[in-house]
Enzyme design. Structure first.
Site, PDB file in Angstrom:
ATOM      1  CG  PHE A 113       6.334 -29.491  56.084  1.00 50.47           C
ATOM      2  CD1 PHE A 113       6.062 -28.757  57.220  1.00 50.47           C
ATOM      3  CD2 PHE A 113       7.139 -28.917  55.089  1.00 50.47           C
ATOM      4  CE1 PHE A 113       6.563 -27.476  57.383  1.00 50.47           C
ATOM      5  CE2 PHE A 113       7.649 -27.637  55.247  1.00 50.47           C
ATOM      6  CZ  PHE A 113       7.358 -26.911  56.379  1.00 50.47           C
ATOM      7  CE1 TYR A 118       6.817 -37.231  48.845  1.00 50.22           C
ATOM      8  CE2 TYR A 118       6.804 -37.663  51.210  1.00 50.22           C
ATOM      9  CZ  TYR A 118       7.336 -37.879  49.957  1.00 50.22           C
ATOM     10  OH  TYR A 118       8.381 -38.748  49.807  1.00 50.22           O
ATOM     11  CG  ASP A 203       8.741 -38.216  57.651  1.00 50.08           C
ATOM     12  OD1 ASP A 203       9.207 -37.124  58.026  1.00 50.08           O
ATOM     13  OD2 ASP A 203       9.398 -39.055  56.983  1.00 50.08           O
ATOM     14  CB  VAL A 204       2.786 -36.191  55.725  1.00 48.88           C
ATOM     15  CG1 VAL A 204       3.329 -36.260  54.288  1.00 48.88           C
ATOM     16  CG2 VAL A 204       1.275 -36.122  55.719  1.00 48.88           C
ATOM     17  CD  GLU A 295      17.022 -39.752  59.675  1.00 48.67           C
ATOM     18  OE1 GLU A 295      15.816 -40.004  59.783  1.00 48.67           O
ATOM     19  OE2 GLU A 295      17.823 -40.465  59.033  1.00 48.67           O
TER      20      GLU A 295
END
Ligand code: 4GW
Ligand code: MN
Length: 344
Positions: A113, A118, A203-204, A295
């Site tokens: 994502f 981000y 994660d990006v 998480e």
């Protein structure tokens, strides 16, 4: 005639000596022969093409055993096998050539994502993936963003595909992060089963910094949190309120996993994301949110559905963390970010 033939025989001592000499001669022949047998064996070309790899893996296991005796903290995460016989992947525990051959035809997805600010992490993420992630294999990037038109495509090797998908930009960052689970339930059900065999979710705000290859593939794979890998389970940051669907009772759980890298067979990630998404929805109805959002739900799922393969903190590292001396290869690094600046 009695006694005459005895006289014709050589004296007894002579017979004994002849026998001794004969036996020694036979023994000599035997030794020579066995020598020849061994020589013949050695001359046979016993081919150990990856002899060095084998030896270095053996050595690595020995060193790891020695290391375990020197650590005063909980060493469970430093093992190469969990109590339920899932391998824990550390440098030197696998032969990548063998695994690459096994995964000759394997199709791998990388789900990420990059929403709102981000998006700035996406290009370095993809460029580093081109360099280190599943090099030489069939890879599809599943990128979800609210700014499809702003995506800068990296230079990609043959056999690698970039898919861009539009996704809603939630106002709260917690919702952005959690929406990943919902999106996974849709894609792992409909689209991905036709396109890939394994899915890796990441994660990006990370970059690949060293080899991350097919050694991480398995039915259900999770990564040990790099900040908690020497912690006792009491110190794990599980959701401890029984009212939450992410609740993990004290005394349960093996490792605390980080949601920045996990994966598995597509149908396993479907089951995982369904369970986590449902849990998130249940909590929302009660107007609560788990301590570490998805998480926490991921960790609850993995307490009761044990991963079949575990990645050591080599696979998620942050340069600021203590105990870095245990981490020979820092393969996937958190990007330092200005939290103020990336806040939406
Ligand atoms: C604080 O302002 C934010 S924004 C926290 C997460 C944010 C966020 C996260 C975002 O604005 N856009 C986005 O795409 N994400 C995705 O969720 C992205 O893939 C990111 O890597 C993942 C988890 O968020 P995070 O990396 O900030 O979480 P931590 O701090 O645990 O690495
Ligand atoms: Mn992150």
């Amino acid at each position: 005639m009695h006694g005459t033939w005895k006289k014709m025989l050589p004296p007894r001592s002579y017979v004994i000596w002849t026998l001794v000499v004969f036996i020694v001669f036979l023994a000599g022949l035997c030794i020579q022969n066995t020598d020849r047998v061994f020589q013949a064996k050695q001359e046979q070309p016993i081919v150990f093409p990856d002899r060095l790899v084998e030896k270095s893996i053996e050595l690595e296991h020995c060193e790891r055993k020695l290391l375990l005796n020197t650590v005063k903290k909980r060493t469970m995460a430093l093992n190469v096998l969990s109590t339920w016989l899932a391998p824990i992947i550390w440098d030197g525990t696998y032969d990548i050539n063998v695994l690459n051959n096994q995964h000759n035809e394997t199709r791998i997805g990388l789900f990420v994502f990059a929403v709102k600010k981000y998006i700035r992490f996406l290009l370095p993420f993809l460029e580093s993936a081109e360099r280190y992630f599943m090099v030489g294999h069939k890879v599809t990037y599943y990128v979800f963003t609210d700014k499809v038109n702003d995506v800068v495509k990296p230079k990609m090797a043959e056999g690698r595909i970039l898919q861009l998908h539009d996704v809603a930009a939630d106002q709260r960052w917690q919702d952005v992060s959690m929406r990943r689970m919902e999106t996974l339930t849709v894609f792992t059900k409909e689209r991905m089963p036709k396109e890939i065999d394994y899915l890796v979710c990441a994660d990006v705000d990370m970059v690949f910094n060293d080899h991350v290859g097919v050694e991480i593939l398995g039915d259900l794979v999770a990564t040990i949190h790099p900040a908690l890998f020497l912690f006792e389970p009491e110190g794990f940051t599980y959701e401890r309120r029984p009212i939450s669907a992410a609740y993990v009772p004290h005394g349960q759980g093996d490792f605390y996993y980080m949601a920045a890298l996990y994966g598995g067979k597509v149908d396993e990630i479907y089951k995982l994301s369904m369970a986590c998404h449902k849990g998130i929805e249940e909590d929302k109805k009660k107007d609560i949110e788990a301590l570490w959002q998805e998480e926490s739900h991921l960790n609850r799922y993995l307490v009761y559905n044990k991963p079949t393969k575990i990645l050591s903190p080599e696979y998620i590292w942050d340069t600021d963390l203590p105990n870095g001396e245990f981490i020979k290869r820092k393969r996937f690094l958190a990007v330092r970010k200005n939290h103020q600046e990336v806040r939406n």
